[in-house]
Write a protein that holds these residues in place. Structure first.
Motif, PDB file in Angstrom:
ATOM      1  N   LEU A  69       0.781  -1.067   0.009  1.00  0.00           N
ATOM      2  CA  LEU A  69      -0.034  -0.019   0.015  1.00  0.00           C
ATOM      3  C   LEU A  69       0.792   1.073  -0.090  1.00  0.00           C
ATOM      4  CD1 LEU A  69      -2.316  -1.066   2.960  1.00  0.00           C
ATOM      5  CD2 LEU A  69      -2.461  -1.584   0.535  1.00  0.00           C
ATOM      6  N   MET A  70       0.675   2.108  -1.081  1.00  0.00           N
ATOM      7  CA  MET A  70       1.432   3.405  -1.009  1.00  0.00           C
ATOM      8  C   MET A  70       0.697   4.690  -1.197  1.00  0.00           C
ATOM      9  SD  MET A  70       4.122   1.945  -4.125  1.00  0.00           S
ATOM     10  CE  MET A  70       5.827   2.307  -3.889  1.00  0.00           C
ATOM     11  N   ASP A  71       0.748   5.480  -0.003  1.00  0.00           N
ATOM     12  CA  ASP A  71       0.222   6.715   0.264  1.00  0.00           C
ATOM     13  C   ASP A  71       0.679   7.604  -0.463  1.00  0.00           C
ATOM     14  OD1 ASP A  71      -1.823   8.585   0.956  1.00  0.00           O
ATOM     15  OD2 ASP A  71      -1.826   7.977   2.904  1.00  0.00           O
ATOM     16  N   GLU A  72       0.618   8.112  -1.488  1.00  0.00           N
ATOM     17  CA  GLU A  72       0.978   9.224  -2.290  1.00  0.00           C
ATOM     18  C   GLU A  72       2.887   8.958  -2.052  1.00  0.00           C
ATOM     19  OE1 GLU A  72      -0.146  13.144  -1.445  1.00  0.00           O
ATOM     20  OE2 GLU A  72      -2.172  12.298  -0.624  1.00  0.00           O
ATOM     21  N   PRO A  73       3.409   8.020  -2.596  1.00  0.00           N
ATOM     22  CA  PRO A  73       4.930   8.168  -2.491  1.00  0.00           C
ATOM     23  C   PRO A  73       5.551   9.081  -3.236  1.00  0.00           C
ATOM     24  CG  PRO A  73       3.908   6.257  -3.912  1.00  0.00           C
ATOM     25  CD  PRO A  73       2.632   6.993  -3.466  1.00  0.00           C
ATOM     26  N   CYS A  74       4.967   9.522  -4.240  1.00  0.00           N
ATOM     27  CA  CYS A  74       6.040  10.408  -4.987  1.00  0.00           C
ATOM     28  C   CYS A  74       5.740  11.777  -4.689  1.00  0.00           C
ATOM     29  CB  CYS A  74       5.567   9.869  -6.500  1.00  0.00           C
ATOM     30  SG  CYS A  74       6.095   8.387  -6.785  1.00  0.00           S
ATOM     31  N   SER A  75       5.004  12.159  -3.745  1.00  0.00           N
ATOM     32  CA  SER A  75       4.508  13.451  -3.576  1.00  0.00           C
ATOM     33  C   SER A  75       5.871  14.350  -3.332  1.00  0.00           C
ATOM     34  CB  SER A  75       3.732  13.760  -2.339  1.00  0.00           C
ATOM     35  OG  SER A  75       4.005  13.121  -1.279  1.00  0.00           O
ATOM     36  N   ALA A  76       7.018  13.682  -2.696  1.00  0.00           N
ATOM     37  CA  ALA A  76       8.267  14.588  -2.401  1.00  0.00           C
ATOM     38  C   ALA A  76       9.467  14.238  -3.158  1.00  0.00           C
ATOM     39  CB  ALA A  76       8.587  14.226  -0.841  1.00  0.00           C
ATOM     40  N   LEU A  77       8.999  13.708  -4.262  1.00  0.00           N
ATOM     41  CA  LEU A  77       9.970  13.019  -5.326  1.00  0.00           C
ATOM     42  C   LEU A  77      10.335  14.240  -6.411  1.00  0.00           C
ATOM     43  CD1 LEU A  77       9.915   9.346  -5.307  1.00  0.00           C
ATOM     44  CD2 LEU A  77      11.044  10.944  -3.620  1.00  0.00           C
ATOM     45  N   ASP A  78      11.468  14.363  -7.157  1.00  0.00           N
ATOM     46  CA  ASP A  78      11.615  14.748  -8.362  1.00  0.00           C
ATOM     47  C   ASP A  78      11.125  13.981  -9.656  1.00  0.00           C
ATOM     48  OD1 ASP A  78      13.506  13.349  -9.010  1.00  0.00           O
ATOM     49  OD2 ASP A  78      15.222  14.327  -8.254  1.00  0.00           O
ATOM     50  N   PRO A  79      10.907  14.548 -10.834  1.00  0.00           N
ATOM     51  CA  PRO A  79      10.666  13.773 -11.801  1.00  0.00           C
ATOM     52  C   PRO A  79      11.423  12.674 -12.161  1.00  0.00           C
ATOM     53  CG  PRO A  79      10.427  15.954 -12.246  1.00  0.00           C
ATOM     54  CD  PRO A  79      11.205  15.997 -11.085  1.00  0.00           C
ATOM     55  N   ILE A  80      12.741  12.568 -11.906  1.00  0.00           N
ATOM     56  CA  ILE A  80      13.460  11.436 -11.987  1.00  0.00           C
ATOM     57  C   ILE A  80      13.131  10.214 -11.314  1.00  0.00           C
ATOM     58  CG2 ILE A  80      15.902  10.634 -12.374  1.00  0.00           C
ATOM     59  CD1 ILE A  80      16.644  13.473 -13.016  1.00  0.00           C
ATOM     60  N   ALA A  81      13.246  10.789 -10.054  1.00  0.00           N
ATOM     61  CA  ALA A  81      12.895   9.692  -8.921  1.00  0.00           C
ATOM     62  C   ALA A  81      11.491   9.076  -9.092  1.00  0.00           C
ATOM     63  CB  ALA A  81      13.351  10.508  -7.520  1.00  0.00           C
TER      64      ALA A  81
END
Ligand SMILES: Nc1ncnc2c1ncn2[C@@H]1O[C@H](COP(=O)(O)OP(=O)(O)OP(=O)(O)O)[C@@H](O)[C@H]1O
Ligand SMILES: [Mg+2]
Lengths: 444, 265
Positions: free
Chosen positions: B184-196
């Motif tokens: 389960l992933m809750d907004e896992p990318c909200s703090a990531l840059d486009p590459i990550a």
């Protein structure tokens, strides 16, 4: 072509009225803060100078050093060196031996004149000295018949004279000492028969009676306090931490746990003397445990310390961010694993601080100990643990109180000396707390 | 949005991993999830989308019973994992969470070293026999989370000393390390840059081979890129649930359409 917009009358170079007000408020607050800190520091300095000023002299003591001929004819009348028969000679017999030795030495040095009698000369020596001599001889009967260099405690008035507490004028009004005796003591000091040196007896020796302030020591009190601290540490720390972890992490939130929580907070505010009454009623009258024993003292202090430790520990556990708990639970750690692997290590510095504050409080606590009989005059050292936990003992803060209750002004110095010892212990504990906290505190 | 790509997308299996029926969640008096029926398929990525506060995280936390830790939270209805009711009295949530892993909305690494962060899960579940195996799991998990190259020289450094995006990837590595069946992933990318973000999306796609993944996201593009099925939540209700392509190209509910075209927010 570029153009700079002109500012509309509110240049950043000019402080506006709002900013000025904010800065003034901040400056005022800084002054209040510094004043508060200065007040605290001043109070501390005052406390320390007063304790050190009167107390440091307790760690120095005047001794008389003379050769003493241990006359076998007086000290062992049967002549068979049997310690049991020798024990029949009381300290009065030894006092005579000391007096004779003193007179002999002073006559040889030509210090005796018609103003000081043999009794006056003997009076320079503490009333405790014959007992010390007797113990020495009984422990080692071969000494009989020989001449030994004996280091006797000087009388408290003589000691006071060299510490500036007793003067010729006060001696003139004092039935216990005469100016002539003090002059003699002065001459003895010049000849090296009398010296002032470090007073180990004050730290290791037992308490002494009202008439012998020079012999009074803190040995029994330090041991008693140490035994009680062992108890508090061994009982209160695990109990307190276990109770807090349960209440904070495992207990259901209901009326009953709320009630417990309120009670614990109230217990922390209960005057310590109430714990003494409780200890007297429960442990001594009901439980039949011996009075004045470090066991009862330790139990009472444990009860008193528990709420402090529980409150500090719970605060430390609460301060651990819930996201860390979620993280551990989220990868399938059990509640216990979460608490012991993640929450407790993070709370450790706070728990240790709380525990040591609690322990320091317990070390300095006097009132409850008065009620359970630790105020008694105890001269015998408690045995080594565990039996020693049941032997009567004194406690450091109670010893301070006892010293201040006595008439002889020499005890004022002893009381301050005991306060210094107590402060040193507290300082050592706080230092330990800081060191432990540094070791556990991993700020990342 | 590449609509062609979306419509071509197919779901490989029809095996239901998690079935939720009539799930109601209350926080005290707040009714945060109303009558939610969702089937999470095995080896599939399911995206939850919807405006802020609509109950996506709440529902996600029901799936591994993380809501148990909130005392005011009450869950009703039925959630079956492999046809076993996870809210059954006999179920130990600890055992459940080992199977259903979670990455939280805010990065929450342990205040321990990077290595220990990842190794903790395998250690407590006894997944490895020796240090070498553990090292291997740590490395492969960090690689999957696209973090290995950045941290391989400082595995002993504190996990909390990483940047926000790196911390989130560390949390992903930590969750992956225990090989859960559902992630389960809750907004896992909200703090990531486009590459990550791209790397994590790639990871999600890889994870699909073995696990089923549920991802909450505020990015329509991300939902469209990584998921096969999408659920749209609104005000606590599950408004629409279906194939991602169908939701984005031909939503049946007007609210879904308004949301994906940017009219409800
Ligand atoms: N711990 C809590 N206690 C009480 N109410 C809560 C709690 N967590 C969430 N809620 C409420 O439940 C509702 C749904 O919250 P939830 O966190 O599920 O929203 P979300 O869809 O994840 O929003 P976002 O996209 O902003 O993360 C909100 O109204 C919120 O106020
Ligand atoms: Mg959320």
């Amino acid at each position: 072509m570029t153009m700079h917009a002109t500012n509309m009358g509110n240049s950043l170079y000019k402080t506006d009225p709002l900013t000025k007000r904010l800065n003034a408020a901040e400056a005022r607050f800084r002054i209040y803060g510094m004043a508060a800190v200065a007040f605290g520091v001043l109070a501390l300095v005052g406390l320390l100078t007063s304790a050190l000023g009167t107390g440091v002299s307790a760690f120095r003591q005047t001794f008389v050093e003379i050769p003493v001929m241990l006359d076998a004819a007086v000290l062992d009348k049967s002549g068979n060196r049997n310690p049991e028969e020798m024990a029949k000679i009381t300290t009065i017999g030894y006092a005579k031996v000391l007096e004779t030795a003193m007179v002999a030495e002073l006559t040889e040095r030509g210090l005796l004149n018609d103003r000081v009698s043999a009794k006056d000369a003997g009076g320079l020596i503490s009333k405790e000295a014959p007992a010390q001599l007797r113990n020495m001889v009984l422990a080692n009967p071969e000494l009989l018949g020989t001449t030994v260099e004996f280091r006797a405690l000087a009388n408290g008035r003589v000691d006071g004279f060299f510490k500036g507490r007793v003067t010729m004028e006060s001696a003139a009004l004092d039935s216990n000492i005469s100016p002539a005796q003090l002059e003699l003591a002065q001459k003895m000091r010049e000849l090296g028969l009398l010296s002032v040196s470090f007073n180990w007896g004050f730290i290791t020796g037992p308490d002494a009676s009202e008439l012998r302030p020079e012999a009074a020591g803190l040995g029994v009190a330090i041991l008693g306090s140490l035994y009680m601290m062992i108890f508090v540490l061994v009982l209160a720390l695990p109990l307190g931490v276990a109770a807090s972890i349960y209440l904070e992490e495992f207990a259901p939130q209901n009326r009953f746990t709320d009630l417990i929580e309120v009670n614990i907070s109230n217990l922390a505010a209960v005057p310590s003397i109430v714990f003494g009454i409780l200890g007297l009623a429960v442990f001594i009258n009901f439980g039949g445990l011996p009075q004045s024993s470090p066991l009862v003292g330790g139990l009472v202090l444990t009860l008193m310390t528990l709420p402090t430790i529980i409150i500090a520990t719970r605060a430390a556990l609460k301060a651990v961010p819930p996201s860390i708990k979620d993280a551990a639970l989220g990868i399938g750690a059990s509640k216990t694993q979460t608490v012991f692997h993640h929450v407790l290590p993070l709370a450790m510095p706070g728990i240790l601080t709380g525990a040591i504050i609690g322990l320091a409080q317990a070390l300095g606590e006097t009132a409850p100990l008065l009620l359970i009989g630790m105020v008694a005059f105890v001269r015998d050292y408690p045995a080594a643990p565990p039996e020693g936990f049941l032997d009567p003992a004194a406690a450091l803060p109670v010893q301070v109180y006892n010293f201040t209750q006595r008439a002889d002004p020499a005890f004022i110095e002893r009381a301050s000396g005991a306060i210094i010892v107590l402060l040193v212990f507290l300082l050592a504990m706080n230092l330990l707390a800081i060191i432990l906290r540094r070791r556990f505190e991993r700020r990342w | 949005m590449n609509d062609m790509r979306l419509t071509e997308r197919t779901v490989d299996t029809t095996e239901i991993k998690i079935a939720a029926r009539k799930v109601q969640v209350y926080y005290g008096a707040t009714h945060a999830n109303k009558d939610v029926d969702v089937d999470i398929l095995d080896k599939t990525v399911t995206a939850f989308i919807g405006p802020s506060g609509c109950g996506k995280s709440t529902f996600l936390r029901c799936l591994n019973r993380m809501n148990d830790t909130i005392s005011v939270c009450r869950v009703e209805g039925e959630i079956l994992l492999d046809s076993e009711d996870i809210y059954d009295k006999k179920v130990d949530p600890v055992q459940l969470r080992a199977k259903v892993g979670m990455v939280f909305q805010k990065p929450n690494p342990f205040p321990k070293s990077i290595y220990d962060n990842v190794a903790y899960g395998p250690k407590i579940h006894g997944l490895t026999k020796n240090k070498a195996e553990l090292d291997e799991i740590v490395e492969s998990s960090l690689r999957k989370a696209a973090l290995w190259n950045e941290v391989k020289d400082r595995l002993d450094a504190p996990g909390t000393g990483l940047s926000g995006g790196q911390q989130q990837r560390l949390c992903i590595a930590r969750a992956v390390a225990t090989s859960p069946e559902v992630l389960l992933m809750d907004e896992p990318c909200s703090a990531l840059d486009p590459i990550a973000t791209a790397q994590v999306e790639e990871l999600i796609d890889e994870l699909r081979e073995n696990f089923s993944v549920v991802i909450v996201t505020h990015s329509m593009q991300q939902a469209a890129r990584v998921s096969q099925r999408t659920a749209f939540f609104h005000l606590g209700n599950l408004v629409e649930f279906g194939e991602t392509g169908q939701i984005f190209t031909n939503p049946s509910d007007p609210r879904t359409e308004s949301y994906i075209t940017g009219r409800i927010g």
